[in-house]
Design an enzyme around this catalytic site. Structure first.
Site, PDB file in Angstrom:
ATOM      1  N   HIS A 473       0.839  -1.204   0.000  1.00 30.55           N
ATOM      2  CA  HIS A 473       0.000   0.000   0.000  1.00 30.55           C
ATOM      3  C   HIS A 473       0.878   1.259   0.000  1.00 30.55           C
ATOM      4  O   HIS A 473       0.737   2.129  -0.854  1.00 30.55           O
ATOM      5  CB  HIS A 473      -0.909  -0.024   1.238  1.00 30.55           C
ATOM      6  CG  HIS A 473      -1.779   1.180   1.382  1.00 30.55           C
ATOM      7  ND1 HIS A 473      -3.110   1.174   1.048  1.00 30.55           N
ATOM      8  CD2 HIS A 473      -1.516   2.443   1.805  1.00 30.55           C
ATOM      9  CE1 HIS A 473      -3.620   2.374   1.259  1.00 30.55           C
ATOM     10  NE2 HIS A 473      -2.672   3.174   1.731  1.00 30.55           N
ATOM     11  N   GLU A 474       1.771   1.334   0.972  1.00 31.97           N
ATOM     12  CA  GLU A 474       2.610   2.526   1.085  1.00 31.97           C
ATOM     13  C   GLU A 474       3.528   2.647  -0.131  1.00 31.97           C
ATOM     14  O   GLU A 474       3.851   3.746  -0.573  1.00 31.97           O
ATOM     15  CB  GLU A 474       3.419   2.510   2.390  1.00 31.97           C
ATOM     16  CG  GLU A 474       2.567   2.545   3.655  1.00 31.97           C
ATOM     17  CD  GLU A 474       1.525   3.658   3.676  1.00 31.97           C
ATOM     18  OE1 GLU A 474       1.763   4.714   3.052  1.00 31.97           O
ATOM     19  OE2 GLU A 474       0.452   3.455   4.285  1.00 31.97           O
ATOM     20  N   HIS A 477       1.716   4.425  -2.846  1.00 34.31           N
ATOM     21  CA  HIS A 477       1.815   5.883  -2.664  1.00 34.31           C
ATOM     22  C   HIS A 477       3.200   6.371  -3.125  1.00 34.31           C
ATOM     23  O   HIS A 477       3.328   7.418  -3.763  1.00 34.31           O
ATOM     24  CB  HIS A 477       1.668   6.256  -1.187  1.00 34.31           C
ATOM     25  CG  HIS A 477       0.263   6.231  -0.670  1.00 34.31           C
ATOM     26  ND1 HIS A 477      -0.778   6.875  -1.288  1.00 34.31           N
ATOM     27  CD2 HIS A 477      -0.267   5.667   0.446  1.00 34.31           C
ATOM     28  CE1 HIS A 477      -1.896   6.691  -0.575  1.00 34.31           C
ATOM     29  NE2 HIS A 477      -1.605   5.963   0.481  1.00 34.31           N
ATOM     30  N   HIS A 480       3.390   6.828  -6.714  1.00 30.21           N
ATOM     31  CA  HIS A 480       2.642   8.019  -7.113  1.00 30.21           C
ATOM     32  C   HIS A 480       3.556   9.251  -7.029  1.00 30.21           C
ATOM     33  O   HIS A 480       3.487  10.151  -7.851  1.00 30.21           O
ATOM     34  CB  HIS A 480       1.437   8.173  -6.177  1.00 30.21           C
ATOM     35  CG  HIS A 480       0.316   9.018  -6.699  1.00 30.21           C
ATOM     36  ND1 HIS A 480      -0.750   9.380  -5.916  1.00 30.21           N
ATOM     37  CD2 HIS A 480       0.087   9.569  -7.908  1.00 30.21           C
ATOM     38  CE1 HIS A 480      -1.598  10.124  -6.633  1.00 30.21           C
ATOM     39  NE2 HIS A 480      -1.104  10.246  -7.843  1.00 30.21           N
TER      40      HIS A 480
HETATM   41 ZN   LIG Z   1      -2.829   5.238   2.022  1.00 30.84          ZN
END
Ligand SMILES: [Zn+2]
Length: 697
Positions: A473-474, A477, A480
């Site tokens: 998940h991290e 990010h 991104h």
């Molecule tokens: Zn998040």
């Protein structure tokens, strides 16, 4: 302006380090206040000059000039916020308390500067005739929106009151998070003897030993970090100890005395409602959501309501099964919240034939990092190589250089994965420098901070499947931030709406659950053997297990957040009573607590990044469930054409367009919640609920 020469202060000197990474070893807490003094003053002078510029406003002398301003402040801020979150101490926390209202007031003065707003407003009115490219037009729009929403268009008295509110909210938010940290640090439960350790698998005992060691204690300790509490509740046989840890965990910020957050919540909710009214909105939720993808609280409630009924039905059925299991084992008690994870683990073993303790040896932190990198290589052609010459803030921090297929430099990625007492709980992505092209070809410095329990001395760190999800998940990010390809800092990387920002992160988690990733990277930490195929299949099949619980604990937090911020008048609320009423309204099962109770709901009350915005995770999940189906529909989870479109429209695009437009550019249409219900295994429950036989039930 501060007279201290910048050269003395490592925060203000030129960073002659590899990749101009901050010289962490030389940075001391006493450097921050003078650095901020200098940076605020320098920024004020820059902004004043832009506001008073004699020429007619144009994009270059107003918007681009603002985009170029405040560089020192960004540098100091990047280092400070990183350290306060990932490696704090009393001195930094003290500075944070002093700084938060000062920073809020600094930004508020800029965003409500009437001369500056007049220039931006003139430009906005002429936006179509200025010959701007789409990115410039979007940046101008974002400035106009930010200033308008900050109250730049208000009269003097309202503006003054707004400034007071914003400063006070900043101070309250800081106190809130420091109170939670204090309650977390104040609690450890030392376990002695087999009776107290009963049920705890080896990996946990080892992690608990190293937690004790970190704190200068002997034996095994349970701490209040989520990655310590959740496995303890899952495995500890001693019901009284489970209750003790559970109560400490859910009462963070709710213990009376100086660290109690309830009065802070009441004041924050009241001030936010007043702020929204000053700006012409009926309540804070309407104000907040006007600038989100969802647009209105009604749209959010529609989604939450759609998912709530099937999730609750699912959870209640699971509760009955857990109660039966407890009784079968001779437990003569009504299932309590501290029993849920314990019996759920047993039920999982029975239904899915799968034990957490059997999985963990295959989820070595290093292999999971490799898996995340491999996925990025397959999808986006990124390559990661370790760098040992870059300054870091703690010896546990690891650094990788990121390059693309052509060998071009993408940026640096910092992984700060292990728990320690100086770290705030939770997991997050942050940056020391964002990608942009305005000030040259600026490569981002992107950081992931997690709280995985460190393996014992000489042993690797082993993750739960949930931890591995957090890592992916991290890292989503982080991509991104790393893949960002825009010109203007204002819209770089993760500078997108809160209900859109979880799309790149949650979408990335899907690859972790693919057999071809697990087969390659879930290798036993001792033997190097891959996870047995049967176990792997059961692990994937078990993904929907206990989703009723997970969905209910999440949704309850989202509802309560939205309810707090839907108050239009500003009465003095009793936050505890409000929480109880809000939960009663949705029919919250007694055996489940909110994932984050208000007194420690940092998303919403530390700074307010997710105030009236906690729903965002689920909003983004509607998008990520649907987006991953785009890959599945091609029959190839790494389909190059889909990956290329994903990179261009989502990961590289930052905030360069409206989120709905960005999504449509990727998928050709907007999604419905169907893919999400399928992903969470809630479709059957939803169908049952809607079937005529159950109508009215
Ligand atoms: Zn998040």
């Amino acid at each position: 302006m501060n007279t201290r020469t910048p050269v003395e202060n490592p925060l203000l000197s030129n960073w002659v380090t590899p990749d101009e990474v901050p010289p962490f070893p030389q940075i001391k807490p006493e450097h921050f206040v003078p650095a901020y003094d200098h940076a605020f003053a320098a920024h004020e002078i820059e902004v004043a000059a832009i506001a008073a510029f004699p020429d007619r406003p144009d994009f270059e002398n107003t918007i681009a000039a603002l985009e170029r301003s405040g560089k020192d402040l960004q540098r100091v801020d990047g280092v400070f916020h990183l350290l306060v979150g990932a490696h704090s101490n009393d001195a930094l926390l003290e500075i944070e308390r002093e700084l938060a209202p000062r920073a809020a007031s600094h930004w508020n003065n800029i965003h409500t500067n009437p001369d500056l707003f007049r220039r931006i407003d003139v430009l906005m009115r002429q936006a179509e005739t200025l010959g701007l490219d789409p990115e410039q037009k979007r940046v101008l729009e974002r400035y106009h929106t930010t200033f308008r929403r900050a109250g730049a268009g208000l009269d003097g008295a309202a503006k003054e009151r707004l400034a007071e509110i914003i400063e006070r909210l900043a101070a309250l938010g800081t106190t809130f998070s420091q109170n939670v940290l204090a309650d977390e640090q104040a609690f450890t439960l030392s376990l002695e003897g087999e009776a107290e350790l009963a049920g705890l698998p080896d990996f946990m005992r080892q992690a608990m030993k190293s937690e004790a060691h970190e704190r200068g204690l002997d034996g095994c300790v349970v701490t209040l970090s989520r990655s310590s509490v959740e496995p303890f509740l899952q495995f500890a046989q001693r019901r009284d100890l489970r209750e003790k840890v559970f109560r400490a965990f859910v009462n963070r910020g709710d213990n009376g005395g100086p660290t109690d957050n309830k009065a802070i919540i009441a004041e924050m909710v009241k001030l936010r409602a007043e702020r929204a009214r000053l700006l012409g909105y009926q309540d804070f939720a309407h104000y907040r959501l006007d600038d989100a993808m969802a647009k209105t609280p009604e749209a959010v409630r529609r989604l939450l309501d759609t998912v709530w009924s099937p999730a609750r039905a699912h959870a209640l059925a699971d509760r009955n099964a857990l109660q039966a299991l407890a009784q079968e084992e001779g437990g003569n008690f009504k299932l309590a919240p501290w029993d849920w994870r314990y019996y759920a683990e047993k039920l999982r073993q029975r239904r899915c034939n799968i034990e957490e303790a059997a999985i963990k040896p295959y989820l070595n932190l290093d292999r999971m990092i490799e898996a995340a990198f491999y996925t990025a290589q397959r999808l986006f052609g990124l390559w990661f190589s370790p760098r040992n010459d870059v300054p870091v803030w703690h010896p546990d921090v690891r650094v990788w250089e990121v390059r693309d297929n052509g060998g071009g430099e993408v940026g640096l990625f910092f992984g700060d994965y292990l728990a320690r007492p100086s770290k705030q709980s939770g997991a997050w992505m942050t940056s020391l420098r964002d990608q942009e092209k305005l000030a040259g070809d600026i490569r981002p410095l992107i950081i992931n901070v997690c709280n995985f329990s460190k393996g014992a001395e000489g042993e690797p760190t082993l993750l739960s499947f949930i931890d591995a999800h957090t890592l992916f998940h991290e890292f989503g990010h982080a991509l991104h931030g790393l893949l960002s390809n825009v010109t203007y800092p204002q819209i770089s990387g993760t500078s997108v709406a809160t209900d859109f920002v979880e799309l790149p992160s949650q979408l990335y988690e899907h690859w972790l659950e693919q057999p071809e990733i697990l087969r390659q990277f879930a290798l036993h930490y001792q033997t190097g053997e891959p996870m047995p195929e049967a176990l792997l299949q059961r692990l994937i099949a078990a993904r929907n297990f206990d989703q009723g619980f997970a969905t209910v604990e999440f949704l309850a937090s989202a509802f309560v957040d939205l309810d707090f911020h839907s108050l239009s008048s500003a009465p003095a609320i009793d936050s505890a009573a409000f929480e109880t009423q809000s939960l009663a309204r949705i029919g919250m099962p007694d055996e489940i607590v909110m994932r984050h109770r208000p007194p420690h709901f940092g998303h919403v009350f530390s700074g307010g990044g997710y105030a009236a915005g906690y729903y965002s995770y689920m909003w983004s999940e509607v998008l990520d469930a649907d987006a991953f189906e785009a890959f599945k529909e091609t029959g190839d989870i790494f389909d190059p054409a889909t990956a290329k479109r994903l990179r261009e429209t989502i990961y590289a695009a930052g905030g360069s367009r409206e989120p709905a437009d960005a999504y449509k550019a990727f998928r050709g249409r907007l999604p419905s919640p169907d893919a999400l219900l399928r992903k969470r295994g809630l479709v059957e429950a939803a169908t049952a609920l809607l079937s005529p036989a159950r109508a009215g039930g």
